[in-house]
Design a protein around this motif. Structure first.
Motif, mmCIF file in Angstrom:
data_model
loop_
_atom_site.group_PDB
_atom_site.id
_atom_site.type_symbol
_atom_site.label_atom_id
_atom_site.label_comp_id
_atom_site.label_asym_id
_atom_site.label_seq_id
_atom_site.Cartn_x
_atom_site.Cartn_y
_atom_site.Cartn_z
ATOM 1 N N GLU A 295 -16.916 7.932 7.357
ATOM 2 C CA GLU A 295 -15.394 7.762 6.879
ATOM 3 C C GLU A 295 -15.540 6.561 5.577
ATOM 4 O O GLU A 295 -16.239 5.940 5.662
ATOM 5 C CB GLU A 295 -14.715 7.255 8.105
ATOM 6 C CG GLU A 295 -13.297 6.674 7.656
ATOM 7 C CD GLU A 295 -12.488 7.797 7.371
ATOM 8 O OE1 GLU A 295 -12.045 7.838 6.092
ATOM 9 O OE2 GLU A 295 -12.047 8.511 8.169
ATOM 10 N N LEU A 296 -15.094 7.369 4.474
ATOM 11 C CA LEU A 296 -15.032 6.389 3.211
ATOM 12 C C LEU A 296 -13.754 5.803 2.942
ATOM 13 O O LEU A 296 -13.724 5.062 2.006
ATOM 14 C CB LEU A 296 -15.243 7.330 2.136
ATOM 15 C CG LEU A 296 -16.728 8.157 2.299
ATOM 16 C CD1 LEU A 296 -16.682 9.030 1.355
ATOM 17 C CD2 LEU A 296 -17.807 7.054 2.481
ATOM 18 N N TYR B 37 8.718 3.881 -15.645
ATOM 19 C CA TYR B 37 8.155 4.778 -14.694
ATOM 20 C C TYR B 37 6.728 4.249 -14.839
ATOM 21 O O TYR B 37 6.245 4.380 -16.066
ATOM 22 C CB TYR B 37 8.242 6.038 -14.799
ATOM 23 C CG TYR B 37 7.401 6.797 -13.885
ATOM 24 C CD1 TYR B 37 7.585 7.006 -12.393
ATOM 25 C CD2 TYR B 37 6.054 7.214 -14.470
ATOM 26 C CE1 TYR B 37 6.668 7.770 -11.584
ATOM 27 C CE2 TYR B 37 5.296 8.028 -13.668
ATOM 28 C CZ TYR B 37 5.524 8.310 -12.241
ATOM 29 O OH TYR B 37 4.580 8.860 -11.469
ATOM 30 N N ALA B 38 6.015 4.154 -13.922
ATOM 31 C CA ALA B 38 4.431 3.991 -13.899
ATOM 32 C C ALA B 38 4.056 4.221 -12.451
ATOM 33 O O ALA B 38 4.592 3.984 -11.619
ATOM 34 C CB ALA B 38 4.035 2.685 -14.282
ATOM 35 N N SER B 39 2.818 4.660 -12.459
ATOM 36 C CA SER B 39 2.365 5.028 -11.078
ATOM 37 C C SER B 39 1.108 4.585 -10.691
ATOM 38 O O SER B 39 0.169 3.883 -11.550
ATOM 39 C CB SER B 39 2.159 6.740 -10.750
ATOM 40 O OG SER B 39 1.243 7.061 -11.723
ATOM 41 N N GLY B 40 0.364 4.784 -9.664
ATOM 42 C CA GLY B 40 -1.196 4.305 -9.273
ATOM 43 C C GLY B 40 -1.391 4.531 -7.768
ATOM 44 O O GLY B 40 -0.471 5.299 -7.147
ATOM 45 N N TRP B 41 -2.629 4.128 -7.372
ATOM 46 C CA TRP B 41 -2.947 4.375 -5.886
ATOM 47 C C TRP B 41 -3.549 3.090 -5.625
ATOM 48 O O TRP B 41 -4.207 2.611 -6.075
ATOM 49 C CB TRP B 41 -3.901 5.740 -5.986
ATOM 50 C CG TRP B 41 -4.459 6.111 -4.925
ATOM 51 C CD1 TRP B 41 -3.544 6.192 -3.457
ATOM 52 C CD2 TRP B 41 -5.881 6.553 -4.601
ATOM 53 N NE1 TRP B 41 -4.517 6.645 -2.771
ATOM 54 C CE2 TRP B 41 -5.709 7.264 -3.074
ATOM 55 C CE3 TRP B 41 -6.965 6.708 -5.301
ATOM 56 C CZ2 TRP B 41 -6.838 7.678 -2.322
ATOM 57 C CZ3 TRP B 41 -7.877 7.320 -4.616
ATOM 58 C CH2 TRP B 41 -7.976 7.702 -3.388
ATOM 59 N N HIS B 42 -3.367 2.967 -4.196
ATOM 60 C CA HIS B 42 -3.871 1.883 -3.664
ATOM 61 C C HIS B 42 -4.753 1.976 -2.480
ATOM 62 O O HIS B 42 -4.401 1.684 -1.142
ATOM 63 C CB HIS B 42 -2.586 1.028 -2.806
ATOM 64 C CG HIS B 42 -2.915 -0.334 -2.744
ATOM 65 N ND1 HIS B 42 -3.437 -0.715 -1.673
ATOM 66 C CD2 HIS B 42 -2.238 -1.626 -3.302
ATOM 67 C CE1 HIS B 42 -3.295 -2.280 -1.494
ATOM 68 N NE2 HIS B 42 -2.670 -2.666 -2.561
ATOM 69 N N PRO B 43 -5.910 2.454 -2.550
ATOM 70 C CA PRO B 43 -6.704 3.015 -1.502
ATOM 71 C C PRO B 43 -7.913 1.770 -1.097
ATOM 72 O O PRO B 43 -7.929 1.052 -1.889
ATOM 73 C CB PRO B 43 -7.675 4.193 -2.031
ATOM 74 C CG PRO B 43 -7.760 3.828 -3.383
ATOM 75 C CD PRO B 43 -6.366 3.176 -3.881
ATOM 76 N N TYR B 44 -8.169 1.739 0.310
ATOM 77 C CA TYR B 44 -9.121 0.904 0.747
ATOM 78 C C TYR B 44 -10.393 1.474 0.921
ATOM 79 O O TYR B 44 -10.262 2.620 1.664
ATOM 80 C CB TYR B 44 -8.812 0.253 1.833
ATOM 81 C CG TYR B 44 -7.703 -0.782 1.535
ATOM 82 C CD1 TYR B 44 -7.842 -2.100 1.603
ATOM 83 C CD2 TYR B 44 -6.295 -0.348 1.808
ATOM 84 C CE1 TYR B 44 -6.904 -3.036 1.215
ATOM 85 C CE2 TYR B 44 -5.221 -1.207 1.513
ATOM 86 C CZ TYR B 44 -5.746 -2.820 1.428
ATOM 87 O OH TYR B 44 -4.668 -3.436 1.109
ATOM 88 N N PHE B 45 -11.430 1.537 0.482
ATOM 89 C CA PHE B 45 -12.761 2.083 0.599
ATOM 90 C C PHE B 45 -13.614 1.278 1.356
ATOM 91 O O PHE B 45 -13.970 0.006 1.380
ATOM 92 C CB PHE B 45 -13.525 2.361 -0.873
ATOM 93 C CG PHE B 45 -12.658 3.259 -1.789
ATOM 94 C CD1 PHE B 45 -12.666 4.644 -1.278
ATOM 95 C CD2 PHE B 45 -12.109 2.943 -2.526
ATOM 96 C CE1 PHE B 45 -11.877 5.714 -2.068
ATOM 97 C CE2 PHE B 45 -11.188 3.850 -3.600
ATOM 98 C CZ PHE B 45 -11.010 5.247 -3.163
ATOM 99 N N THR C 70 -28.566 1.155 1.485
ATOM 100 C CA THR C 70 -28.844 2.548 1.656
ATOM 101 C C THR C 70 -28.534 3.451 0.439
ATOM 102 O O THR C 70 -29.379 4.570 0.422
ATOM 103 C CB THR C 70 -27.633 2.937 2.664
ATOM 104 O OG1 THR C 70 -26.321 2.977 1.898
ATOM 105 C CG2 THR C 70 -27.456 2.241 3.960
ATOM 106 N N GLY C 71 -28.292 2.833 -0.561
ATOM 107 C CA GLY C 71 -28.024 3.633 -1.950
ATOM 108 C C GLY C 71 -26.909 4.308 -1.789
ATOM 109 O O GLY C 71 -26.570 5.250 -3.039
ATOM 110 N N ALA C 72 -26.037 4.514 -0.856
ATOM 111 C CA ALA C 72 -24.968 5.192 -0.955
ATOM 112 C C ALA C 72 -23.781 4.376 -1.967
ATOM 113 O O ALA C 72 -23.983 3.121 -2.058
ATOM 114 C CB ALA C 72 -24.283 5.321 0.570
ATOM 115 N N GLY C 73 -22.869 5.417 -2.445
ATOM 116 C CA GLY C 73 -21.968 4.598 -3.235
ATOM 117 C C GLY C 73 -20.802 5.251 -3.524
ATOM 118 O O GLY C 73 -20.504 6.592 -3.298
ATOM 119 N N LEU C 74 -19.853 4.749 -4.065
ATOM 120 C CA LEU C 74 -18.419 5.337 -4.578
ATOM 121 C C LEU C 74 -18.183 5.091 -6.058
ATOM 122 O O LEU C 74 -18.420 4.044 -6.441
ATOM 123 C CB LEU C 74 -17.496 5.010 -3.562
ATOM 124 C CG LEU C 74 -17.310 5.392 -2.269
ATOM 125 C CD1 LEU C 74 -16.576 4.719 -1.320
ATOM 126 C CD2 LEU C 74 -16.892 6.787 -1.937
#
Length: 355
Positions: free
Chosen positions: A71-72, A196-204, A284-288
């Motif tokens: 789960e990312l 107008y302006a947009s964006g994204w608010h994700p939690y990783f 672990t070397g994992a990344g986003l």
């Protein structure tokens, strides 16, 4: 306003991505699954919100049976969280991102109040799209990816106080085995020019506390703010990161106990034109890799979340900085004329463990 919801396509071919309807409590959802089980994404139609993005931990060609998924994202877990909007988890931000100072702005020769009659706390942030009703209007699948098109026509002059403009919003998700891409397109269907302006608010998340992760941001400038997180006036807001070593992440650095709620500007693009903010797990070397075409990167280490503080980090691609509605230098960039359309593209790529 009730949801206008239908599923125009359902695919059952064994060698293609599958799309299926579902529910989070009473909220309609759409689930996308890779044919080999190596990727899965769940979206809520409320706000076209990403609830979950899971990808196989193994590198391609090494998938086990059954496939173990990582789960990312740290999204809303139930209907109550989705409706509360606490933390704005994976919210799509439009027609503005972050705060509008005091809930007021001047545009088109008129004063506008987004919180009419509100006394005391007049904090407003992240626009209306994150709670708007969307419907699925198109979908295509192949053996390598699925593409979903969601649409909302809810932003109208009589719907949201202080925003007397009419916009249609299209959100296109492209979901592959290791990458999730999003494009937000706004069309001004009204008779007057709209801000107008947009964006994204994700939690990783990489399944470790934020403190243990390494962050790299390809930014050269920090947006300085006052105590209420509103940027300072004019050029006073622009601080070269070589003068702010505590927040200089141009070279990968462990986050440690850093508390961050800040916007980074002057993002350096890569060879493909995309700017990439990189989050990695050195154990672990994992990344986003959170990529975007233009705009700014806002980073929040989740210190004030109601649930699981600092368990995940918000890496937010945004078109404009906080309070852009009140900054004359952004007026031209914000203006969306009648009949015109603007898009903002961003997404995230997963790099599996190398250990």
């Amino acid at each position: 306003m009730p949801y206008e919801h239908r599923m125009p396509y359902e695919y059952r071919m064994p060698d293609e991505y599958r799309i299926a309807e579902g529910r989070l409590g009473d909220e309609p959802t759409v689930t996308v699954s890779a044919p080999d089980g190596a990727a899965r994404a769940v979206l809520a139609l409320r706000g076209a919100t990403l609830l979950s993005w899971q990808v196989a931990r193994e590198a391609p060609g090494q998938l086990s049976e059954p496939t173990e998924l990582a789960e990312l994202t740290d999204g809303y877990r139930d209907e109550a969280e989705l409706r509360s909007q606490d933390g704005v988890r994976a919210g799509l931000l439009a027609p503005f991102s972050n705060r509008v100072a005091d809930g007021r702005y001047h545009y088109g020769g008129h004063d506008h109040d987004l919180l009419p009659g509100r006394l005391g706390d007049r904090t407003i942030y992240h626009g209306f799209a994150r709670e708007a009703p969307f419907r699925l209007v198109g979908a295509t699948t192949t053996a390598d990816s699925a593409r979903l098109l969601l649409r909302s026509t809810s932003i109208r002059p009589d719907r949201y106080p202080g925003y007397p403009f009419a916009l249609d919003l299209d959100v296109e998700y492209t979901i592959g085995r290791r990458e999730l891409g999003i494009e937000i397109r706004a069309t001004n269907v009204g008779e007057t020019t709209a801000p107008y302006a947009s964006g994204w608010h994700p939690y990783f998340t990489l399944s470790r506390p934020v403190d243990e992760l390494v962050l790299q941001i390809p930014a050269h400038t920090l947006i300085r703010t006052d105590a209420s997180l509103v940027p300072l006036r004019g050029k006073e807001a622009l601080l070269p990161l070589n003068r702010c070593p505590d927040l200089d992440f141009r070279t990968p650095r462990r986050l440690g106990d850093a508390v961050i709620d800040a916007c980074f500007a002057d993002l350096a693009p890569g060879p493909d034109g995309r700017s990439e903010t990189v989050l990695g797990d050195p154990a672990t070397g994992a990344g986003l890799r959170v990529w975007q075409h233009g705009g700014y990167m806002h980073v929040f280490t989740g210190d004030t979340l109601a649930r699981d503080r600092r368990a995940s980090i918000a890496l937010e691609p945004v078109e404009a900085p906080t309070d852009a509605y009140n900054r004359p230098e952004h007026a031209d960039a914000l203006s969306l004329e009648p009949g015109r359309q603007r898009e903002f593209r961003f997404g995230v790529t997963y790099r599996p463990s190398t250990h």
